[in-house]
Design an enzyme around this catalytic site. Sequence first.
Site, PDB file in Angstrom:
ATOM      1  N   TYR A 101       0.864  -1.183   0.000  1.00 50.75           N
ATOM      2  CA  TYR A 101       0.000   0.000   0.000  1.00 50.75           C
ATOM      3  C   TYR A 101       0.899   1.231   0.000  1.00 50.75           C
ATOM      4  O   TYR A 101       1.849   1.304   0.777  1.00 50.75           O
ATOM      5  CB  TYR A 101      -0.912   0.012   1.244  1.00 50.75           C
ATOM      6  CG  TYR A 101      -1.703   1.299   1.350  1.00 50.75           C
ATOM      7  CD1 TYR A 101      -2.975   1.396   0.814  1.00 50.75           C
ATOM      8  CD2 TYR A 101      -1.136   2.435   1.947  1.00 50.75           C
ATOM      9  CE1 TYR A 101      -3.683   2.590   0.863  1.00 50.75           C
ATOM     10  CE2 TYR A 101      -1.837   3.635   1.997  1.00 50.75           C
ATOM     11  CZ  TYR A 101      -3.107   3.701   1.451  1.00 50.75           C
ATOM     12  OH  TYR A 101      -3.800   4.886   1.496  1.00 50.75           O
ATOM     13  N   GLU A 189      -3.567   7.460  -4.082  1.00 51.58           N
ATOM     14  CA  GLU A 189      -3.353   6.175  -3.423  1.00 51.58           C
ATOM     15  C   GLU A 189      -3.122   5.066  -4.440  1.00 51.58           C
ATOM     16  O   GLU A 189      -3.829   4.981  -5.440  1.00 51.58           O
ATOM     17  CB  GLU A 189      -4.611   5.887  -2.595  1.00 51.58           C
ATOM     18  CG  GLU A 189      -4.614   4.577  -1.864  1.00 51.58           C
ATOM     19  CD  GLU A 189      -5.948   4.364  -1.151  1.00 51.58           C
ATOM     20  OE1 GLU A 189      -6.066   4.769   0.011  1.00 51.58           O
ATOM     21  OE2 GLU A 189      -6.873   3.800  -1.767  1.00 51.58           O
TER      22      GLU A 189
END
Length: 385
Positions: A101, A189
């Site tokens: 992530y 993101e």
Amino acid sequence: MNLHEYQSKFRFGEFGIPIPRGKVATTPKEAYEIAKELGGFVVIKSQVLVGGRGKAGGVKLAKSAEEARDLAAEILSKTIKGLPVRKVLVDPGVRFNQEIYLGITNDRAVGKPVMMASSEGGVEIEEIARTKPEAIVKEYIDPCFGLHAYQVNNIASGINLPYDHWKQFTQIAMALWQCYLASDAELAEINPLVITDEGQLLAIDGKMIIDDSALPRHPDLAEMRDIEDEPEAETRAREAGISYVKLDGQIGCMVNGAGLAMTTMDMTKLYGGDDIGPANFLDIGGGASPEKVAAALRIILSDPNVKSILINIFGGITRCDDVARGLLVAYEEVKPDVPMVIRLQGTNAKEGRQIIDEANIPNLVSASTLTEAAQKAVEAAKGAM
Ligand code: GDP
Ligand code: MN
């Protein structure tokens, strides 16, 4: 404004982040053609503005163009978290051995952007954030100095990234920061950023949120807005120049000024107790013209939870008698049947109240204080429940 995955990744690509080079399809046949071009092994990904598509069955791998067509047909007929799927992204399939992530958002408490990363990326990231917060490493970014190489090194070592990948990781992290900054983003993101079987980092999912207030200086991003996928009331509010946020209560609020709007919401909650509260935040802004009042009434009434409406207007330059006349015009046009309470204060308030009282509309009453208005709106909402 939320960008779709394909739009976010395209933007990432422009800043040099490696992304799969897929294409968007709106029909199974188009998905078939794209999959054929890409060699058959593809992933079909629903393009809807919500997270957790994978878990909802909106992301599927296909081994052939035929399978891609069938999966596209299946996904295109789905509704994911209330949103009908109208487009799918057909990306080349990727084999990988780790999901990372990597994201940047604004930390309002700290007053700075923060870069976050985890070695345990993928569809469980929310769960990881809840149960294992230590698995997420953070670096705050000073907007004046930007992201430093040592900070990226801290992140890479914090997530135990094998040293082989540090150089590429640094390039991606720096590019993500540049993309975030240059786009006036609230979120940029990558989840997951994968390490492919070939040993390359690749951003296979992307999400961006752009600050609405910055859109006037990003016409290229502004035109990416997908009106089809946005709640209709929000589109209408934006077009009428009204700030509107839907909430879960029963009292529709129409107010001029953001501070007054928040106070009004607090008052409905104060008198409404546990069961009754504001149905929305709505600021009609300066100059409450009949057109704006009518647009606001329609937006408020499009929410089926609304049981009463509280109109709270402070007349400064805007005169209350003008607002009252505007409201009567809007009333004639919209003909709402829910009970409405109006409180006018400030310039020509007395004249305004008189106009309302003389119009003698059975479901429209006036009040002189906010306390009285909030109490009446709560009573009316209770009566209708
Ligand atoms: P999200 O659920 O909305 O975040 O959608 P993602 O694009 O992140 O996809 C969900 C998951 O599907 C990812 O975390 C991956 O595990 C998996 N996935 C997506 N694309 C591929 C791919 O090309 N190959 C493989 N093997 N898995 C993929
Ligand atoms: Mn994802």
